[in-house]
Design a protein around this motif. Structure first.
Motif, PDB file in Angstrom:
ATOM      1  N   SER A  10       0.833  -1.204   0.204  1.00 10.90           N
ATOM      2  CA  SER A  10       0.090   0.162   0.017  1.00 10.90           C
ATOM      3  C   SER A  10       0.878   1.291   0.034  1.00 10.90           C
ATOM      4  CB  SER A  10      -0.972  -0.060   1.056  1.00 10.90           C
ATOM      5  OG  SER A  10      -0.203   0.021   2.448  1.00 10.90           O
ATOM      6  N   GLU A  45      -7.197  -3.263  -0.318  1.00 17.53           N
ATOM      7  CA  GLU A  45      -8.168  -2.401  -1.011  1.00 17.53           C
ATOM      8  C   GLU A  45      -8.667  -1.252  -0.227  1.00 17.53           C
ATOM      9  OE1 GLU A  45     -11.324  -4.474  -2.770  1.00 17.53           O
ATOM     10  OE2 GLU A  45     -10.095  -6.132  -3.596  1.00 17.53           O
ATOM     11  N   GLN A  48      -5.874   1.117   0.536  1.00 14.26           N
ATOM     12  CA  GLN A  48      -5.642   1.949  -0.686  1.00 14.26           C
ATOM     13  C   GLN A  48      -6.461   3.050  -0.699  1.00 14.26           C
ATOM     14  OE1 GLN A  48      -5.419  -1.176  -3.604  1.00 14.26           O
ATOM     15  NE2 GLN A  48      -3.154  -1.093  -3.549  1.00 14.26           N
ATOM     16  N   PHE A  49      -7.805   2.756  -0.469  1.00 14.69           N
ATOM     17  CA  PHE A  49      -9.046   3.868  -0.539  1.00 14.69           C
ATOM     18  C   PHE A  49      -8.731   4.873   0.561  1.00 14.69           C
ATOM     19  CE2 PHE A  49     -13.079   5.460   1.244  1.00 14.69           C
ATOM     20  CZ  PHE A  49     -13.635   5.880  -0.054  1.00 14.69           C
ATOM     21  N   ARG A  51      -5.907   5.750   2.041  1.00 14.28           N
ATOM     22  CA  ARG A  51      -4.668   6.570   1.640  1.00 14.28           C
ATOM     23  C   ARG A  51      -5.197   7.474   0.251  1.00 14.28           C
ATOM     24  NH1 ARG A  51       0.175   6.392   3.049  1.00 14.28           N
ATOM     25  NH2 ARG A  51       0.831   6.000   0.666  1.00 14.28           N
ATOM     26  N   HIS A  52      -5.731   7.055  -0.594  1.00 19.34           N
ATOM     27  CA  HIS A  52      -6.132   8.087  -1.688  1.00 19.34           C
ATOM     28  C   HIS A  52      -7.214   9.293  -1.006  1.00 19.34           C
ATOM     29  CE1 HIS A  52      -7.470   9.389  -5.529  1.00 19.34           C
ATOM     30  NE2 HIS A  52      -8.677   9.282  -5.229  1.00 19.34           N
ATOM     31  N   CYS A  53      -8.077   8.825  -0.147  1.00 21.20           N
ATOM     32  CA  CYS A  53      -8.830   9.753   0.634  1.00 21.20           C
ATOM     33  C   CYS A  53      -7.938  10.946   1.283  1.00 21.20           C
ATOM     34  CB  CYS A  53      -9.736   9.260   1.466  1.00 21.20           C
ATOM     35  SG  CYS A  53     -11.083   8.422   0.745  1.00 21.20           S
ATOM     36  N   ARG A  54      -6.828  10.352   1.981  1.00 23.26           N
ATOM     37  CA  ARG A  54      -6.030  11.285   2.669  1.00 23.26           C
ATOM     38  C   ARG A  54      -5.093  11.955   1.622  1.00 23.26           C
ATOM     39  NH1 ARG A  54      -6.583  13.103   6.960  1.00 23.26           N
ATOM     40  NH2 ARG A  54      -4.491  12.913   7.721  1.00 23.26           N
ATOM     41  N   SER A  55      -4.826  11.509   0.621  1.00 20.97           N
ATOM     42  CA  SER A  55      -3.917  12.249  -0.299  1.00 20.97           C
ATOM     43  C   SER A  55      -4.676  13.426  -0.929  1.00 20.97           C
ATOM     44  CB  SER A  55      -3.712  11.562  -1.625  1.00 20.97           C
ATOM     45  OG  SER A  55      -4.664  11.084  -2.460  1.00 20.97           O
ATOM     46  N   LEU A  56      -6.102  13.409  -0.786  1.00 23.91           N
ATOM     47  CA  LEU A  56      -7.153  14.356  -1.074  1.00 23.91           C
ATOM     48  C   LEU A  56      -7.532  15.306  -0.034  1.00 23.91           C
ATOM     49  CD1 LEU A  56      -9.677  12.260  -3.265  1.00 23.91           C
ATOM     50  CD2 LEU A  56      -7.716  13.951  -4.092  1.00 23.91           C
TER      51      LEU A  56
END
Length: 76
Positions: A10, A45, A48-49, A51-56
């Motif tokens: 991840s 999964e 990863q979701f 982490r994607h939210c945190r990147s936003l």
């Protein structure tokens, strides 16, 4: 997979995985006969979701709401 492999796949630290478990964003994994945590592809999964939210720049409470909607899309 073990926590180290999950973290590696991840792209985050082991401590981050443990933190997400602690705050309830990542469900507790089962344990094998030796007592090691056993993570499934669904854990990867979800991580990863998250982490994607945190990147936003999404907050933990906002991510929690999205995960609740994902789990029960017709509840609201």
């Amino acid at each position: 997979m073990r926590i180290g492999e999950l973290a590696k796949q991840s792209g985050c630290d082991v401590e981050t995985v443990r933190y997400y478990e602690k705050v309830g964003l990542l469900p507790d994994p089962s344990r094998n006969n030796s007592g090691y945590r056993q993570y499934l592809p669904t854990h990867l999964e979800r991580l990863q979701f998250i982490r994607h939210c945190r990147s936003l720049q999404m907050s933990i409470p906002d991510i929690r709401v999205l995960l609740e909607f994902q789990a029960q899309p017709t509840s609201r």
